[in-house]
Design a protein around this motif. Structure first.
Motif, short mmCIF file in Angstrom:
data_model
loop_
_atom_site.label_atom_id
_atom_site.label_comp_id
_atom_site.label_asym_id
_atom_site.label_seq_id
_atom_site.Cartn_x
_atom_site.Cartn_y
_atom_site.Cartn_z
N GLY A 215 45.45 1.01 23.71
CA GLY A 215 44.25 1.53 24.36
C GLY A 215 43.07 1.75 23.44
N TYR A 216 43.05 1.07 22.30
CA TYR A 216 41.93 1.19 21.36
C TYR A 216 41.06 -0.07 21.44
CZ TYR A 216 44.43 5.19 19.50
OH TYR A 216 45.06 6.41 19.37
N LYS A 217 39.76 0.13 21.37
CA LYS A 217 38.81 -0.95 21.62
C LYS A 217 38.96 -2.10 20.62
CE LYS A 217 35.28 2.26 23.35
NZ LYS A 217 33.92 2.82 23.09
N PRO A 218 39.12 -3.32 21.13
CA PRO A 218 39.22 -4.48 20.23
C PRO A 218 37.97 -4.69 19.38
CG PRO A 218 40.03 -5.05 22.41
CD PRO A 218 39.39 -3.69 22.52
N GLU A 219 36.80 -4.35 19.93
CA GLU A 219 35.55 -4.55 19.19
C GLU A 219 35.50 -3.72 17.91
OE1 GLU A 219 35.77 -3.74 22.38
OE2 GLU A 219 34.98 -5.50 23.45
N ALA A 220 36.34 -2.70 17.83
CA ALA A 220 36.37 -1.85 16.64
C ALA A 220 36.84 -2.63 15.41
CB ALA A 220 37.27 -0.64 16.86
N ALA A 221 37.59 -3.71 15.61
CA ALA A 221 38.01 -4.54 14.48
C ALA A 221 36.80 -5.15 13.79
CB ALA A 221 38.97 -5.63 14.95
N VAL A 222 35.81 -5.52 14.59
CA VAL A 222 34.59 -6.13 14.03
C VAL A 222 33.78 -5.08 13.28
CG1 VAL A 222 32.42 -7.27 14.59
CG2 VAL A 222 34.54 -7.94 15.77
N THR A 223 33.55 -3.92 13.90
CA THR A 223 32.75 -2.88 13.24
C THR A 223 33.45 -2.36 11.98
OG1 THR A 223 33.68 -1.15 14.66
CG2 THR A 223 31.64 -2.20 15.40
N LEU A 224 34.79 -2.33 12.02
CA LEU A 224 35.53 -1.90 10.84
C LEU A 224 35.26 -2.80 9.66
CD1 LEU A 224 37.80 -0.49 9.21
CD2 LEU A 224 39.39 -2.10 10.31
N TRP A 225 35.40 -4.11 9.86
CA TRP A 225 35.25 -5.02 8.72
C TRP A 225 33.79 -5.20 8.32
CZ3 TRP A 225 39.09 -5.28 5.75
CH2 TRP A 225 40.38 -5.15 6.27
N GLN A 226 32.89 -4.91 9.24
CA GLN A 226 31.48 -4.87 8.85
C GLN A 226 31.24 -3.71 7.90
OE1 GLN A 226 29.71 -4.72 12.77
NE2 GLN A 226 29.28 -6.92 12.80
N ILE A 257 39.45 -11.71 20.19
CA ILE A 257 39.28 -10.56 21.09
C ILE A 257 39.50 -10.91 22.56
CG2 ILE A 257 37.51 -9.00 22.04
CD1 ILE A 257 36.60 -8.48 19.17
N PRO A 258 39.00 -12.06 23.07
CA PRO A 258 39.25 -12.37 24.49
C PRO A 258 40.74 -12.43 24.86
CG PRO A 258 37.49 -13.76 23.64
CD PRO A 258 38.07 -13.03 22.45
N LYS A 259 41.61 -12.76 23.90
CA LYS A 259 43.04 -12.83 24.18
C LYS A 259 43.65 -11.46 24.40
CE LYS A 259 43.93 -17.05 21.48
NZ LYS A 259 44.74 -17.63 20.36
N VAL A 260 43.08 -10.42 23.76
CA VAL A 260 43.67 -9.09 23.85
C VAL A 260 42.87 -8.16 24.76
CG1 VAL A 260 44.66 -9.34 21.55
CG2 VAL A 260 42.46 -8.17 21.82
N GLN A 261 41.69 -8.58 25.18
CA GLN A 261 40.86 -7.74 26.04
C GLN A 261 41.59 -7.31 27.32
OE1 GLN A 261 37.89 -6.60 25.01
NE2 GLN A 261 37.59 -5.35 26.85
N PRO A 262 42.31 -8.22 28.00
CA PRO A 262 43.07 -7.79 29.21
C PRO A 262 44.13 -6.72 28.89
CG PRO A 262 42.86 -10.19 29.13
CD PRO A 262 42.41 -9.67 27.81
N LEU A 263 44.72 -6.77 27.71
CA LEU A 263 45.71 -5.78 27.31
C LEU A 263 45.05 -4.41 27.14
CD1 LEU A 263 47.65 -7.89 24.63
CD2 LEU A 263 48.24 -7.55 27.05
N TYR A 264 43.86 -4.42 26.55
CA TYR A 264 43.12 -3.17 26.39
C TYR A 264 42.72 -2.60 27.74
CZ TYR A 264 39.00 -0.24 25.65
OH TYR A 264 38.08 0.78 25.69
N GLU A 265 42.24 -3.44 28.64
CA GLU A 265 41.84 -2.97 29.97
C GLU A 265 43.01 -2.39 30.72
OE1 GLU A 265 38.85 -2.80 31.01
OE2 GLU A 265 37.80 -3.98 29.50
N ALA A 266 44.20 -3.00 30.56
CA ALA A 266 45.38 -2.51 31.25
C ALA A 266 45.85 -1.17 30.68
CB ALA A 266 46.51 -3.54 31.15
N ALA A 267 45.56 -0.93 29.41
CA ALA A 267 46.03 0.30 28.75
C ALA A 267 45.12 1.48 28.99
CB ALA A 267 46.17 0.05 27.25
N ARG A 268 43.89 1.24 29.43
CA ARG A 268 42.92 2.33 29.61
C ARG A 268 43.31 3.25 30.76
NH1 ARG A 268 36.99 -0.06 29.81
NH2 ARG A 268 36.56 2.18 29.77
#
Length: 268
Positions: A215-226, A257-268
């Motif tokens: 349930g953690y945002k996939p986009e955070a991987a991008v901001t983390l490495w930035q 990210i598109p591959k895991v986005q549905p998993l995140y949506e399902a976990a919310r």
């Protein structure tokens, strides 16, 4: 003749290894076959890691820097609990590992998960980068992925086969010290480093999926490495580094990210 033997070196080195699949592929499709030194078991690596881990904790405790920030430790444990619930999607037996989280007060921008599920965070990586929970989950998921994939055992296996390979080729060719050093460099850049970068990419992808399932945002991987890229100074070129370049890593994560986005949506 010498060139031909040098080209065969990786195959000679892998002769004492076995092919294993430590994890299932998951939604991100990490399914690379791994070569492990057949005489080195997972249990042996776990034991070596446990000894190193306990020494690190003892030193931190003696220096009075172990688990001094109770609020941050509680935060890390909460995130770890959520991530560990999802490890069976990659490796069912990992659910029964003796998972543990410890926090060391230090300015280091670092974290790790040793074989067997022993997680260590340094306060500096959270404080200096001002990490959100979603970004912490990405780092922790990345480190957990290294443990799930037994990248530590794989690295030891590579070190052994590399040493064996250079000794064999040295005796075959009668190499002197200078020529043997060149052979060592050929093995390092032709065999060891590409695999290490591959391990880092695998950990990125598996960590991304673990975090999404928790349930953690996939986009955070991008901001983390930035944030990590901004904090890094004098970053070496990707070809000579055991880590992918920041730009390459971010692009790869964005593509996944598109591959895991549905998993995140399902976990919310």
């Amino acid at each position: 003749m010498r060139i031909r033997l040098l080209c065969c070196l990786p195959f000679m080195a892998l002769a004492s290894c076995e092919t294993v699949n430590t994890t299932q592929g998951g939604a991100v499709g990490v399914d690379r076959s791994q070569y492990m030194f057949s005489a080195l078991s997972s249990a042996e690596v776990d034991q070596m890691a446990a000894e190193s881990y306990n020494e690190m904790l003892a030193e931190a405790k003696a220096a009075k820097v172990l688990n001094t920030d109770t609020a941050m430790l509680k935060r890390l444990n909460r995130i770890a609990d959520q991530l560990v619930k999802e490890v069976d999607h990659f490796r069912p037996d990992a659910k029964s590992w003796n998972w543990e989280v410890n926090l060391i007060k230090s300015d280091q921008l670092n974290a790790s998960c040793m074989p067997g599920g022993k997680i260590i965070f340094f306060t500096g990586i959270v404080d200096k980068l001002q990490l959100t929970d979603d970004e912490i989950a990405q780092i922790m998921g990345h480190e957990i992925a290294h443990a799930l994939r037994e990248h530590g055992r794989e690295a030891i296996s590579r070190a052994y086969t590399t040493q064996m390979g250079t000794q064999v080729i040295g005796s075959l060719l009668g190499l002197g010290d200078g020529a043997r050093q060149a052979a060592d460099m050929a093995v390092q850049y032709g065999l060891t480093l590409p695999n290490s970068r591959s391990n880092e990419t695998e950990a990125d992808l598996i960590g991304l999926e673990l975090a999404a399932r928790a349930g953690y945002k996939p986009e955070a991987a991008v901001t983390l490495w930035q944030k990590m890229a901004r904090a890094a100074e004098g970053e070496p070129p990707a070809f000579l580094s055991t880590h992918p370049s920041s730009s390459g890593r971010i692009q790869n994560l964005q593509n996944t990210i598109p591959k895991v986005q549905p998993l995140y949506e399902a976990a919310r």
